[in-house]
Design a protein around this motif. Structure first.
Motif, PDB file in Angstrom:
ATOM      1  N   LEU A 101       0.857  -1.191   0.000  1.00 51.20           N
ATOM      2  CA  LEU A 101       0.000   0.000   0.000  1.00 51.20           C
ATOM      3  C   LEU A 101       0.889   1.236   0.000  1.00 51.20           C
ATOM      4  O   LEU A 101       1.781   1.367   0.833  1.00 51.20           O
ATOM      5  N   PHE A 102       0.646   2.123  -0.941  1.00 52.82           N
ATOM      6  CA  PHE A 102       1.329   3.409  -0.975  1.00 52.82           C
ATOM      7  C   PHE A 102       0.353   4.452  -0.453  1.00 52.82           C
ATOM      8  O   PHE A 102      -0.708   4.662  -1.025  1.00 52.82           O
ATOM      9  N   HIS A 103       0.717   5.107   0.647  1.00 56.06           N
ATOM     10  CA  HIS A 103      -0.119   6.154   1.248  1.00 56.06           C
ATOM     11  C   HIS A 103       0.488   7.510   0.875  1.00 56.06           C
ATOM     12  O   HIS A 103       1.589   7.835   1.296  1.00 56.06           O
ATOM     13  N   PHE A 104      -0.245   8.291   0.081  1.00 50.87           N
ATOM     14  CA  PHE A 104       0.185   9.627  -0.306  1.00 50.87           C
ATOM     15  C   PHE A 104      -0.534  10.625   0.598  1.00 50.87           C
ATOM     16  O   PHE A 104      -1.749  10.782   0.510  1.00 50.87           O
ATOM     17  N   GLY A 105       0.217  11.291   1.482  1.00 45.89           N
ATOM     18  CA  GLY A 105      -0.356  12.240   2.436  1.00 45.89           C
ATOM     19  C   GLY A 105      -0.426  13.637   1.861  1.00 45.89           C
ATOM     20  O   GLY A 105       0.564  14.177   1.379  1.00 45.89           O
ATOM     21  N   PHE A 106      -1.618  14.217   1.903  1.00 50.71           N
ATOM     22  CA  PHE A 106      -1.846  15.563   1.373  1.00 50.71           C
ATOM     23  C   PHE A 106      -2.139  16.525   2.511  1.00 50.71           C
ATOM     24  O   PHE A 106      -3.012  16.266   3.339  1.00 50.71           O
ATOM     25  N   PRO A 107      -1.445  17.682   2.565  1.00 48.74           N
ATOM     26  CA  PRO A 107      -1.762  18.694   3.562  1.00 48.74           C
ATOM     27  C   PRO A 107      -2.940  19.573   3.163  1.00 48.74           C
ATOM     28  O   PRO A 107      -3.512  20.268   3.982  1.00 48.74           O
ATOM     29  N   ASP A 108      -3.307  19.542   1.874  1.00 50.52           N
ATOM     30  CA  ASP A 108      -4.357  20.411   1.352  1.00 50.52           C
ATOM     31  C   ASP A 108      -4.795  19.856  -0.008  1.00 50.52           C
ATOM     32  O   ASP A 108      -4.362  18.792  -0.416  1.00 50.52           O
ATOM     33  N   VAL A 109      -5.625  20.590  -0.702  1.00 49.52           N
ATOM     34  CA  VAL A 109      -6.097  20.182  -2.025  1.00 49.52           C
ATOM     35  C   VAL A 109      -4.893  20.080  -2.968  1.00 49.52           C
ATOM     36  O   VAL A 109      -4.002  20.918  -2.941  1.00 49.52           O
ATOM     37  N   GLY A 110      -4.872  19.035  -3.791  1.00 52.77           N
ATOM     38  CA  GLY A 110      -3.756  18.885  -4.720  1.00 52.77           C
ATOM     39  C   GLY A 110      -3.945  17.719  -5.666  1.00 52.77           C
ATOM     40  O   GLY A 110      -4.960  17.020  -5.644  1.00 52.77           O
ATOM     41  N   ALA A 111      -2.949  17.512  -6.504  1.00 60.12           N
ATOM     42  CA  ALA A 111      -2.952  16.419  -7.471  1.00 60.12           C
ATOM     43  C   ALA A 111      -1.650  15.640  -7.327  1.00 60.12           C
ATOM     44  O   ALA A 111      -0.660  16.153  -6.803  1.00 60.12           O
ATOM     45  N   TYR A 112      -1.662  14.389  -7.799  1.00 63.75           N
ATOM     46  CA  TYR A 112      -0.461  13.565  -7.744  1.00 63.75           C
ATOM     47  C   TYR A 112      -0.358  12.740  -9.018  1.00 63.75           C
ATOM     48  O   TYR A 112      -1.334  12.508  -9.724  1.00 63.75           O
ATOM     49  N   GLU A 113       0.858  12.323  -9.301  1.00 69.23           N
ATOM     50  CA  GLU A 113       1.128  11.385 -10.387  1.00 69.23           C
ATOM     51  C   GLU A 113       2.251  10.491  -9.898  1.00 69.23           C
ATOM     52  O   GLU A 113       3.290  10.977  -9.457  1.00 69.23           O
ATOM     53  N   TYR A 114       2.038   9.172  -9.958  1.00 67.15           N
ATOM     54  CA  TYR A 114       3.077   8.266  -9.468  1.00 67.15           C
ATOM     55  C   TYR A 114       3.407   7.231 -10.535  1.00 67.15           C
ATOM     56  O   TYR A 114       2.604   6.911 -11.406  1.00 67.15           O
ATOM     57  N   ARG A 115       4.631   6.720 -10.448  1.00 63.06           N
ATOM     58  CA  ARG A 115       5.107   5.652 -11.320  1.00 63.06           C
ATOM     59  C   ARG A 115       5.957   4.709 -10.482  1.00 63.06           C
ATOM     60  O   ARG A 115       6.714   5.141  -9.615  1.00 63.06           O
ATOM     61  N   VAL A 116       5.847   3.409 -10.767  1.00 62.09           N
ATOM     62  CA  VAL A 116       6.685   2.385 -10.154  1.00 62.09           C
ATOM     63  C   VAL A 116       7.515   1.777 -11.281  1.00 62.09           C
ATOM     64  O   VAL A 116       6.967   1.299 -12.268  1.00 62.09           O
ATOM     65  N   TYR A 117       8.845   1.842 -11.125  1.00 57.35           N
ATOM     66  CA  TYR A 117       9.766   1.324 -12.128  1.00 57.35           C
ATOM     67  C   TYR A 117      10.467   0.087 -11.590  1.00 57.35           C
ATOM     68  O   TYR A 117      10.862   0.040 -10.421  1.00 57.35           O
ATOM     69  N   ASP A 118      10.650  -0.910 -12.450  1.00 56.32           N
ATOM     70  CA  ASP A 118      11.477  -2.070 -12.121  1.00 56.32           C
ATOM     71  C   ASP A 118      12.926  -1.635 -12.363  1.00 56.32           C
ATOM     72  O   ASP A 118      13.294  -1.289 -13.482  1.00 56.32           O
ATOM     73  N   GLN A 119      13.762  -1.640 -11.330  1.00 58.92           N
ATOM     74  CA  GLN A 119      15.119  -1.136 -11.453  1.00 58.92           C
ATOM     75  C   GLN A 119      16.007  -2.029 -12.327  1.00 58.92           C
ATOM     76  O   GLN A 119      16.984  -1.566 -12.877  1.00 58.92           O
ATOM     77  N   LYS A 120      15.674  -3.307 -12.449  1.00 57.22           N
ATOM     78  CA  LYS A 120      16.497  -4.208 -13.265  1.00 57.22           C
ATOM     79  C   LYS A 120      16.300  -3.935 -14.751  1.00 57.22           C
ATOM     80  O   LYS A 120      17.243  -3.987 -15.529  1.00 57.22           O
ATOM     81  N   THR A 121      15.071  -3.668 -15.161  1.00 60.07           N
ATOM     82  CA  THR A 121      14.794  -3.433 -16.579  1.00 60.07           C
ATOM     83  C   THR A 121      14.652  -1.940 -16.904  1.00 60.07           C
ATOM     84  O   THR A 121      14.790  -1.552 -18.057  1.00 60.07           O
ATOM     85  N   GLY A 122      14.335  -1.124 -15.919  1.00 58.84           N
ATOM     86  CA  GLY A 122      14.123   0.299 -16.134  1.00 58.84           C
ATOM     87  C   GLY A 122      12.758   0.629 -16.693  1.00 58.84           C
ATOM     88  O   GLY A 122      12.464   1.780 -16.992  1.00 58.84           O
ATOM     89  N   GLU A 123      11.907  -0.368 -16.847  1.00 62.45           N
ATOM     90  CA  GLU A 123      10.580  -0.180 -17.419  1.00 62.45           C
ATOM     91  C   GLU A 123       9.563   0.185 -16.331  1.00 62.45           C
ATOM     92  O   GLU A 123       9.633  -0.328 -15.214  1.00 62.45           O
ATOM     93  N   PRO A 124       8.591   1.042 -16.658  1.00 59.68           N
ATOM     94  CA  PRO A 124       7.526   1.310 -15.689  1.00 59.68           C
ATOM     95  C   PRO A 124       6.619   0.085 -15.541  1.00 59.68           C
ATOM     96  O   PRO A 124       6.256  -0.554 -16.517  1.00 59.68           O
TER      97      PRO A 124
END
Length: 179
Positions: free
Chosen positions: A66-89
């Motif tokens: 579980l990834f918990h993104f904590g926001f102090p106020d109204v906002g937007a987010y964009e996240y990516r998880v990359y495999d470090q061995k291949t470099g691919e998302p």
């Protein structure tokens, strides 16, 4: 008569005149410290977003992080998880948090447990764009139009030793075990 009336008017005017004061002490008087100046305005420190990683469920074949993104106020987010061995998302998306009070957005990331001796290394990158707020005498108001942007990176190492899966997160300059 005119001269005496003029002198009387001059003496009355001198008696009602106020005494002039200066910041410099007169002869024989002690030093007078300067008056305190009003404080310099400081910009409002914007609260920062947070990223936490936790384990939801785990078994010998894998589980869910579980990834918990904590926001102090109204906002937007964009996240990516990359495999470090291949470099691919591997996974990623964008979203928004529309509540003006602090809160979190939770995202699930399924993982598979690696074989003994072979570890999986992932990199989580999160881009936040938080609305700027300024404190006024009437409460908080939305500041300038440009949002407060911040990027947070985390590395996640999943390894199996002796049939037991361990998960480590690189945070604050060191590896921390979770779960």
């Amino acid at each position: 008569m005119k001269k005496s009336a003029l002198i009387a008017a001059f003496l009355i005017a001198m008696g009602s005149a106020s005494i002039v004061s200066a910041d410099v002490a007169g002869p024989g008087r002690p030093y007078r410290p300067p008056r305190p100046r009003p404080p310099i305005e400081q910009p409002v420190e914007q609260p920062k977003p947070t990223v936490d990683v936790a384990i939801s469920e785990a078994d010998e074949n894998g589980g869910t992080l579980l990834f918990h993104f904590g926001f102090p106020d109204v906002g937007a987010y964009e996240y990516r998880v990359y495999d470090q061995k291949t470099g691919e998302p591997v996974q990623g998306t964008a979203g928004a948090y529309n509540d003006p009070v602090p809160g979190t957005v939770t995202v699930e990331f399924p993982y598979s447990a690696p074989e003994d001796g072979d570890g999986s290394l992932y990199r989580l990158t999160v881009h936040f764009a938080i609305v700027r707020r300024e404190l006024t005498s009437f409460g908080k108001k939305i500041g300038d139009q440009k949002p407060d942007e911040q990027d947070i990176d985390r590395e996640i190492l999943i390894e199996t030793k002796d049939g037991r899966t361990q998960i480590f997160v690189f945070k604050d300059g060191g590896w921390q075990a979770i779960g």
